[in-house]
Design a protein around this motif. Structure first.
Motif, PDB file in Angstrom:
ATOM      1  N   ILE A   8       0.767  -1.243  -0.096  1.00  0.00           N
ATOM      2  CA  ILE A   8      -0.027   0.134  -0.097  1.00  0.00           C
ATOM      3  C   ILE A   8       0.841   1.094  -0.064  1.00  0.00           C
ATOM      4  O   ILE A   8       0.292   2.428   0.044  1.00  0.00           O
ATOM      5  N   HIS A   9       2.229   1.130   0.132  1.00  0.00           N
ATOM      6  CA  HIS A   9       3.061   2.245   0.228  1.00  0.00           C
ATOM      7  C   HIS A   9       2.622   3.542  -0.538  1.00  0.00           C
ATOM      8  O   HIS A   9       2.955   4.655  -0.492  1.00  0.00           O
ATOM      9  N   ASP A  10       2.327   3.174  -1.810  1.00  0.00           N
ATOM     10  CA  ASP A  10       2.003   4.316  -3.063  1.00  0.00           C
ATOM     11  C   ASP A  10       0.496   4.627  -3.158  1.00  0.00           C
ATOM     12  O   ASP A  10       0.025   5.345  -3.942  1.00  0.00           O
ATOM     13  N   LEU A  11      -0.245   4.065  -2.246  1.00  0.00           N
ATOM     14  CA  LEU A  11      -1.633   4.188  -2.174  1.00  0.00           C
ATOM     15  C   LEU A  11      -2.466   5.467  -2.253  1.00  0.00           C
ATOM     16  O   LEU A  11      -3.281   5.908  -2.796  1.00  0.00           O
ATOM     17  N   GLY A  12      -1.580   6.494  -1.735  1.00  0.00           N
ATOM     18  CA  GLY A  12      -1.839   7.820  -1.654  1.00  0.00           C
ATOM     19  C   GLY A  12      -2.223   8.331  -2.967  1.00  0.00           C
ATOM     20  O   GLY A  12      -2.671   9.428  -3.167  1.00  0.00           O
ATOM     21  N   LYS A  13      -1.610   7.749  -3.960  1.00  0.00           N
ATOM     22  CA  LYS A  13      -1.715   8.194  -5.635  1.00  0.00           C
ATOM     23  C   LYS A  13      -3.126   8.243  -5.786  1.00  0.00           C
ATOM     24  O   LYS A  13      -3.499   8.806  -6.790  1.00  0.00           O
ATOM     25  N   VAL A  14      -4.025   7.551  -5.160  1.00  0.00           N
ATOM     26  CA  VAL A  14      -5.484   7.313  -5.389  1.00  0.00           C
ATOM     27  C   VAL A  14      -6.188   8.821  -5.391  1.00  0.00           C
ATOM     28  O   VAL A  14      -7.304   8.933  -5.950  1.00  0.00           O
ATOM     29  N   MET A  15      -5.359  10.022  -4.997  1.00  0.00           N
ATOM     30  CA  MET A  15      -5.685  11.273  -4.844  1.00  0.00           C
ATOM     31  C   MET A  15      -6.086  11.647  -6.213  1.00  0.00           C
ATOM     32  O   MET A  15      -6.823  12.756  -6.172  1.00  0.00           O
ATOM     33  N   PHE A  16      -5.719  10.929  -7.401  1.00  0.00           N
ATOM     34  CA  PHE A  16      -5.856  11.577  -8.629  1.00  0.00           C
ATOM     35  C   PHE A  16      -7.329  11.540  -8.793  1.00  0.00           C
ATOM     36  O   PHE A  16      -7.738  12.067  -9.793  1.00  0.00           O
ATOM     37  N   LEU A  17      -8.367  10.746  -8.238  1.00  0.00           N
ATOM     38  CA  LEU A  17      -9.553  10.359  -8.400  1.00  0.00           C
ATOM     39  C   LEU A  17     -10.382  11.765  -8.158  1.00  0.00           C
ATOM     40  O   LEU A  17     -11.220  11.913  -8.808  1.00  0.00           O
ATOM     41  N   TRP A  18      -9.889  12.680  -7.247  1.00  0.00           N
ATOM     42  CA  TRP A  18     -10.414  13.849  -6.819  1.00  0.00           C
ATOM     43  C   TRP A  18      -9.454  15.116  -7.183  1.00  0.00           C
ATOM     44  O   TRP A  18      -9.634  16.077  -6.324  1.00  0.00           O
ATOM     45  N   GLY A  19      -8.443  14.614  -7.708  1.00  0.00           N
ATOM     46  CA  GLY A  19      -7.356  15.883  -7.788  1.00  0.00           C
ATOM     47  C   GLY A  19      -7.675  16.773  -8.918  1.00  0.00           C
ATOM     48  O   GLY A  19      -8.897  16.621  -9.685  1.00  0.00           O
ATOM     49  N   SER A  20      -6.551  17.581  -9.184  1.00  0.00           N
ATOM     50  CA  SER A  20      -7.154  18.572 -10.382  1.00  0.00           C
ATOM     51  C   SER A  20      -5.676  18.947 -11.075  1.00  0.00           C
ATOM     52  O   SER A  20      -4.652  18.512 -10.511  1.00  0.00           O
TER      53      SER A  20
END
Length: 269
Positions: free
Chosen positions: A97-109
């Protein structure tokens, strides 16, 4: 021939990697990082961990000169190498899970650099904002593009910080590490041990753990942090390869570990 990792001087490296770091160095200011904390750390988006994993099938990290596979493949490669070495189950989970913060792209801009097209606010080696940027960063020629380097509040060696304040007191460039760390720290069911949380938070902080910079900020406990990060780094970096995995096929093994340390309910992003 042994593969060389993180070779940013190779002429075969995609020009997009260099352009990514130019944007990141220019736009990741102290004020920007504070805005991103306020904007993204609201913990109001419930999503189960495995659903988040599936979304990383749709993201390729443009900052990575070594791998152009969907990011979920890198996560599985890391976890499987840790598992093969019979390391603790919590560390296997951290690898997964160490890169799972990249899920931010789902609500990013695009504006924030947190989208599929503009990733300079989400991925790449991070540095400390609020003080001078060291030459140990990749492409140090971009350092002076950062507006903070013309601001006397932020352009000295200490900047806004105190000597030997410790890593945990520093503000790092915004990205997937800090995002996931804060999300998991807010998650009431989180039982990942301190070593694992440190691995998640600082694995992209290359100017420190590989470049030797920021020694003037370090405190005694950061010696342990460095040992933990270097231990994890060999699985994060040196497991990259072209072998791919089916996410569903590894689910039966890793999901019970995830539920052991993070519970069965959703995580609030």
């Amino acid at each position: 021939m042994e593969k060389v990792f993180r070779n940013y001087e190779d002429t075969d490296v995609n020009a997009a990697v260099r352009e990514h770091y130019r944007k990141m160095r220019k736009r990741q200011t102290y004020d920007y990082v504070q805005r991103m904390h306020g904007k993204y750390l609201k913990y109001d988006k419930p999503m189960h961990l495995w659903e988040a994993m599936t979304h990383l099938n749709d993201l390729i990290d443009v900052s990575d000169p070594d791998l152009d596979l969907p990011n979920v493949q890198h996560l599985i490669q890391s976890a499987e190498a840790i598992r093969e070495d019979k390391r603790p189950d919590w560390m296997q989970l951290v690898g997964l899970i160490h890169d799972l913060g990249k899920v931010m792209f789902l609500w990013g801009s695009d504006e924030d650099g947190t989208s599929q097209d503009e990733q300079w606010g989400m991925v790449g080696d991070v540095f400390v904002v609020g003080c001078a940027i060291p030459d140990s960063c990749v492409y140090p020629e971009f350092n002076q593009l950062n507006p903070d380097m013309s601001d006397p509040r932020y352009n000295s060696e200490l900047g806004i910080y105190e000597k030997h304040c410790g890593l945990d007191k520093l503000n790092l460039a915004w990205g997937h590490d800090e995002y996931l760390f804060q999300v998991l720290r807010n998650h009431k069911e989180n039982q990942i041990p301190e070593q694992g949380m440190v691995m998640i938070r600082y694995h992209s902080f290359y100017p420190w753990h590989s470049g030797g910079s920021y020694a003037h900020f370090l405190c005694d406990k950061d010696k342990d942090y460095l040992e933990w990060i270097r231990d994890f780094n060999k699985y994060d970096l040196y497991t990259k390869c072209t072998k791919t995995y089916d996410l569903d096929e590894i689910k039966d093994y890793y999901l019970p570990i995830a539920e052991k340390y993070l519970g069965k309910g959703p995580i609030y992003w």
